[in-house]
Design a protein around this motif. Structure first.
Motif, PDB file in Angstrom:
ATOM      1  N   ASP A 121       0.926  -1.249   0.124  1.00  0.00           N
ATOM      2  CA  ASP A 121       0.019   0.123  -0.120  1.00  0.00           C
ATOM      3  C   ASP A 121       0.821   1.292   0.011  1.00  0.00           C
ATOM      4  OD1 ASP A 121      -2.128   1.731   0.196  1.00  0.00           O
ATOM      5  OD2 ASP A 121      -2.013   1.791   2.436  1.00  0.00           O
ATOM      6  N   GLY A 122       0.378   2.134  -0.980  1.00  0.00           N
ATOM      7  CA  GLY A 122       1.293   3.371  -1.038  1.00  0.00           C
ATOM      8  C   GLY A 122       0.917   4.146  -2.137  1.00  0.00           C
ATOM      9  N   PRO A 123       1.525   5.335  -2.599  1.00  0.00           N
ATOM     10  CA  PRO A 123       1.146   6.340  -3.600  1.00  0.00           C
ATOM     11  C   PRO A 123       1.712   5.579  -5.237  1.00  0.00           C
ATOM     12  CG  PRO A 123       2.222   7.614  -1.741  1.00  0.00           C
ATOM     13  CD  PRO A 123       2.667   5.933  -1.436  1.00  0.00           C
ATOM     14  N   GLU A 124       2.586   4.925  -5.031  1.00  0.00           N
ATOM     15  CA  GLU A 124       2.898   4.053  -6.039  1.00  0.00           C
ATOM     16  C   GLU A 124       1.730   3.162  -6.810  1.00  0.00           C
ATOM     17  OE1 GLU A 124       6.674   1.870  -8.148  1.00  0.00           O
ATOM     18  OE2 GLU A 124       6.709   2.356  -6.074  1.00  0.00           O
ATOM     19  N   ARG A 125       1.476   2.445  -5.796  1.00  0.00           N
ATOM     20  CA  ARG A 125       0.220   1.310  -6.115  1.00  0.00           C
ATOM     21  C   ARG A 125      -0.981   2.120  -6.391  1.00  0.00           C
ATOM     22  NH1 ARG A 125      -1.629  -3.245  -1.995  1.00  0.00           N
ATOM     23  NH2 ARG A 125      -2.808  -1.381  -1.165  1.00  0.00           N
ATOM     24  N   ASN A 126      -1.103   3.254  -5.458  1.00  0.00           N
ATOM     25  CA  ASN A 126      -2.571   3.944  -6.073  1.00  0.00           C
ATOM     26  C   ASN A 126      -2.448   4.520  -7.393  1.00  0.00           C
ATOM     27  OD1 ASN A 126      -3.647   3.410  -3.449  1.00  0.00           O
ATOM     28  ND2 ASN A 126      -2.943   5.401  -2.385  1.00  0.00           N
ATOM     29  N   ALA A 127      -1.148   5.011  -7.855  1.00  0.00           N
ATOM     30  CA  ALA A 127      -1.194   5.581  -9.023  1.00  0.00           C
ATOM     31  C   ALA A 127      -1.490   4.456 -10.181  1.00  0.00           C
ATOM     32  CB  ALA A 127       0.191   5.970  -9.285  1.00  0.00           C
ATOM     33  N   LEU A 128      -1.042   3.375 -10.002  1.00  0.00           N
ATOM     34  CA  LEU A 128      -1.482   2.249 -10.858  1.00  0.00           C
ATOM     35  C   LEU A 128      -2.910   1.937 -10.854  1.00  0.00           C
ATOM     36  CD1 LEU A 128       1.647  -0.272 -10.188  1.00  0.00           C
ATOM     37  CD2 LEU A 128       0.994   1.137 -12.106  1.00  0.00           C
ATOM     38  N   TYR A 129      -3.405   2.015  -9.511  1.00  0.00           N
ATOM     39  CA  TYR A 129      -4.989   1.703  -9.621  1.00  0.00           C
ATOM     40  C   TYR A 129      -5.776   2.860 -10.333  1.00  0.00           C
ATOM     41  CZ  TYR A 129      -4.588  -1.549  -5.662  1.00  0.00           C
ATOM     42  OH  TYR A 129      -4.212  -2.642  -4.933  1.00  0.00           O
ATOM     43  N   ALA A 130      -5.276   4.268 -10.249  1.00  0.00           N
ATOM     44  CA  ALA A 130      -5.801   5.091 -11.007  1.00  0.00           C
ATOM     45  C   ALA A 130      -5.693   4.904 -12.515  1.00  0.00           C
ATOM     46  CB  ALA A 130      -5.093   6.657 -10.734  1.00  0.00           C
ATOM     47  N   LYS A 131      -4.789   4.415 -13.191  1.00  0.00           N
ATOM     48  CA  LYS A 131      -4.361   3.962 -14.327  1.00  0.00           C
ATOM     49  C   LYS A 131      -5.245   2.783 -14.800  1.00  0.00           C
ATOM     50  CE  LYS A 131       0.360   5.547 -14.891  1.00  0.00           C
ATOM     51  NZ  LYS A 131       1.920   4.896 -15.424  1.00  0.00           N
ATOM     52  N   LEU A 132      -5.617   2.022 -14.072  1.00  0.00           N
ATOM     53  CA  LEU A 132      -6.399   0.703 -14.250  1.00  0.00           C
ATOM     54  C   LEU A 132      -7.865   1.447 -14.268  1.00  0.00           C
ATOM     55  CD1 LEU A 132      -5.149  -1.940 -11.862  1.00  0.00           C
ATOM     56  CD2 LEU A 132      -5.183  -1.844 -14.405  1.00  0.00           C
ATOM     57  N   ALA A 133      -8.395   2.270 -13.414  1.00  0.00           N
ATOM     58  CA  ALA A 133      -9.548   2.837 -13.656  1.00  0.00           C
ATOM     59  C   ALA A 133      -9.839   3.719 -14.986  1.00  0.00           C
ATOM     60  CB  ALA A 133      -9.731   3.737 -12.340  1.00  0.00           C
ATOM     61  N   GLU A 134      -8.555   4.325 -15.355  1.00  0.00           N
ATOM     62  CA  GLU A 134      -8.797   5.079 -16.308  1.00  0.00           C
ATOM     63  C   GLU A 134      -9.192   4.307 -17.895  1.00  0.00           C
ATOM     64  OE1 GLU A 134      -5.321   7.392 -16.559  1.00  0.00           O
ATOM     65  OE2 GLU A 134      -5.903   8.539 -15.043  1.00  0.00           O
ATOM     66  N   ILE A 135      -8.428   3.065 -17.459  1.00  0.00           N
ATOM     67  CA  ILE A 135      -8.610   2.085 -18.722  1.00  0.00           C
ATOM     68  C   ILE A 135      -9.847   1.495 -18.825  1.00  0.00           C
ATOM     69  CG2 ILE A 135      -8.057  -0.077 -19.690  1.00  0.00           C
ATOM     70  CD1 ILE A 135      -5.253   0.746 -18.631  1.00  0.00           C
ATOM     71  N   THR A 136     -10.658   1.193 -17.718  1.00  0.00           N
ATOM     72  CA  THR A 136     -11.804   0.734 -17.545  1.00  0.00           C
ATOM     73  C   THR A 136     -13.010   1.908 -17.878  1.00  0.00           C
ATOM     74  OG1 THR A 136     -11.113  -0.291 -15.360  1.00  0.00           O
ATOM     75  CG2 THR A 136     -13.497  -0.079 -15.851  1.00  0.00           C
ATOM     76  N   GLY A 137     -12.632   2.857 -17.626  1.00  0.00           N
ATOM     77  CA  GLY A 137     -13.714   3.988 -18.266  1.00  0.00           C
ATOM     78  C   GLY A 137     -13.502   4.099 -19.634  1.00  0.00           C
ATOM     79  N   ALA A 138     -12.359   4.326 -20.284  1.00  0.00           N
ATOM     80  CA  ALA A 138     -12.093   4.368 -21.654  1.00  0.00           C
ATOM     81  C   ALA A 138     -12.887   3.456 -22.576  1.00  0.00           C
ATOM     82  CB  ALA A 138     -10.748   4.494 -21.977  1.00  0.00           C
TER      83      ALA A 138
END
Length: 599
Positions: free
Chosen positions: A535-552
């Motif tokens: 858990d940490g900022p680096e992993r949260n940044a990856l979660y954000a990219k996964l969320a963007e792909i899901t929305g796209a």
């Protein structure tokens, strides 16, 4: 990954240290509960439905659990002696099992006390691997555990799994030391060690009572948990009895300022507190609500479609307030969604026109109406796969595909989904009919959703039909990839919300997880990277990219995060409704004088 325990250490120790004289559960006390669906069985490695999980969690013990009181939720040892030692960059997990924990008595143990050991967890996890067991949970380890691929290949070749074979990635180093080795780092494993599929079973029980065809022990569960099975009428009734061999565990003695007197009343008492739990299956919501009003059950998670029966303007209606019911509302660690089958020739695919169709469908669906009418205001729009309150949730993220029927129609027009005649339904770009087909059960709730879907799609010119089947049949069709669209909910009891991205991971196609059949290498790569990080900022940044792909790409349309309303009788003590403890029977007690007066 593992949060600091400073400031909460007293809570972590409260359940393990005796503070009052030992006493057994009061066998004259019974907690009465109503389930909305029947449990499928009581074998922790073979079941996969929520109701079976609730019962199994009372009978069996995983290595870890979550603190009943700590918020944010904190991981604590259950049968483990402490938190795991994580080495090799998140590839190796070493856990000490606490000595002196025993299975409930059973003839299979031949009159001897049977202590829980590390080897029991080795055997338990191997059951997940056994092709004969057909465990839904194989995906947790498949292609990830060192030596597992070779073991599975031998099992397929020999037509049987050898439980005595050594697997490098799964070993009991000594009587109380378990070691798990993975090929790649996966910090989610520690969270998964809190779940029912990882709860220990004894080899003697499986060998004595397992069915010949699959080794299941659905009707003979024996664990180390607070309760044992006393009676089971499949599909209608389950009765649990307090386990006399249960270890000395105590109700916490430290509380949050917001905790009520009904919760504080159990401080320091030995668990479990009641002698029996009686579960009756009542599939329709109205009978369950009537059972609560008739004082036949102790508490009720109010069905979504009945919330307006009990609440008015954010308060209990008079008829329920007069009963002095305890009332709580909690936001579930879950989200609803409708997936699109990415292999379907109409709604699937990764081309611009298919993405545009899925986005237009999402923009045409009136989620506000769903919340206002069908959810009775007891939900909020979902913005991402990770719900609020879990590690990885981004409170700043907006919802993809916001309701905008005018924009939806413009998008359909742009990509060639034209109306046939004035006010008619739309066709596909090649002129063939455009007909959506959504899986739907015969329940009254699903009928209401069907009506909303039809209104929403009619408004943007899309014809929709409904595949009506019973819920278990729809689930089988969904897993087999036979549905074009299907409405589901995903619920997690893990702190780390990143595990919810599993539903779009291509290696989970055909397992019952990724029923949308979404298959995008970039998504898989980022998901695998996220698992290798704590858990940490680096992993949260990856979660954000996964969320963007899901929305796209829109392989699924997000629905809502749901609130649950919980009502409890005034004599129930210790109930602290929470998504991580849906049925916390070992923590509950009954004020018998108040119950007699109330009845």
């Amino acid at each position: 990954m593992i949060r600091a325990v400073i400031g909460w250490m007293a809570l972590a120790l409260a359940c393990a240290v005796a503070t009052t004289p030992i006493r057994a559960a009061d066998m004259s006390k019974t907690i009465h509960v109503a389930f909305g669906s029947a449990e499928n069985g009581l074998d922790p490695q073979a079941v996969y439905d929520s109701y079976s999980f609730y019962v199994c969690h009372a009978i069996f013990d995983p290595l870890y659990t979550y603190d009943y009181f700590a918020r944010p939720v904190r991981l604590v040892p259950n049968t483990a002696a402490g938190l795991p030692q994580i080495t090799d960059g998140g590839r190796t997990f070493t856990v000490k099992v606490r000595p002196g924990i025993y299975f409930a008595e059973d003839p299979a143990f031949k009159g001897k006390k049977r202590e829980l050991t590390a080897e029991d967890y080795v055997f338990t996890i191997k059951r997940i691997f056994d092709p004969k067991v057909r465990s839904y949970w194989l995906y947790l380890f498949d292609h990830r555990l060192v030596g597992l691929d070779e073991a599975l290949e031998r099992a397929r070749k020999d037509n049987g799994f050898d439980y005595d074979q050594k697997i490098e990635g799964l070993q009991a180093l000594d009587r109380y030391t378990l070691q798990v080795k993975l090929k790649e780092p996966d910090y989610l494993l520690i969270e998964r060690m809190t779940t029912v599929p990882m709860a220990a079973v004894a080899r003697e029980i499986v060998e004595a009572y397992g069915t010949p065809q699959n080794g299941w022990t659905m009707d003979h569960p024996v664990g180390t948990g607070p309760f044992t099975l006393k009676e089971w009428r499949r599909g209608s009734k389950v009765v649990l009895a307090a386990n006399p061999a249960y270890r000395d565990e105590r109700f916490p003695s430290a509380f949050a300022a917001s905790d009520s007197a009904a919760v504080r009343a159990n401080a320091g008492k030995r668990l479990p507190l009641v002698g029996q739990v009686e579960i009756n299956v009542m599939e329709e919501g109205n009978p369950r609500l009537l059972a609560l009003s008739g004082r036949q059950i102790e508490y009720l998670w109010v069905p979504y479609n009945l919330v307006d029966r009990v609440l008015e303007n954010g308060a209990l209606k008079a008829e329920y307030a007069r009963q002095n019911l305890q009332w709580t509302r909690v936001l579930e660690t879950a989200f609803t969604y409708t997936y699109f089958n990415m292999d379907d020739p109409l709604v699937g695919g990764y081309s611009q026109e298919r993405v545009a169709l899925r986005r237009a469908i999402a923009m045409g669906y009136d989620v506000a109406d769903e919340i206002r009418i069908l959810r009775q205001g007891q939900a909020i729009p979902a913005t991402q796969l990770v719900p609020p309150g879990l590690l990885g949730h981004d409170p700043t993220r907006s919802r993809a595909g916001e309701y905008n029927p005018a924009a939806a129609q413009a998008l359909l027009d742009k990509f060639g989904y034209k109306r046939v005649g004035p006010g008619g339904y739309r066709s596909r770009p090649d002129g063939s009919p455009l007909v959506l087909k959504l899986g739907s059960s015969p329940s009254s709730e699903d009928r209401e959703f069907d009506e909303l879907w039809k209104r929403s799609m009619d408004a943007i010119g899309i014809r929709i039909e409904f595949i009506k089947q019973k819920w278990p049949d729809l689930l089988k069709m969904s897993t087999a990839g036979q549905l074009q669209m299907f409405r589901l909910a995903r619920f997690t009891t893990l702190r780390d919300g990143g595990g919810l991205f599993e539903i779009l991971y291509s290696k989970n196609i055909g397992t019952g997880m990724n029923d949308s059949h979404f298959n995008l290498p970039e998504f898989d790569r980022l998901f695998e990277q996220s698992r290798a990080l704590p858990d940490g900022p680096e992993r949260n940044a990856l979660y954000a990219k996964l969320a963007e792909i899901t929305g796209a790409y829109m392989p699924l349309m997000l629905g809502t995060y749901r609130y649950r309303t919980v009502l409890a009788q005034p004599w129930v003590l210790g109930l602290r409704p929470d998504p991580f403890f849906r049925e916390p029977w070992k923590y509950l007690d009954i004020d018998m004088e108040r119950r007699k007066a109330g009845r």
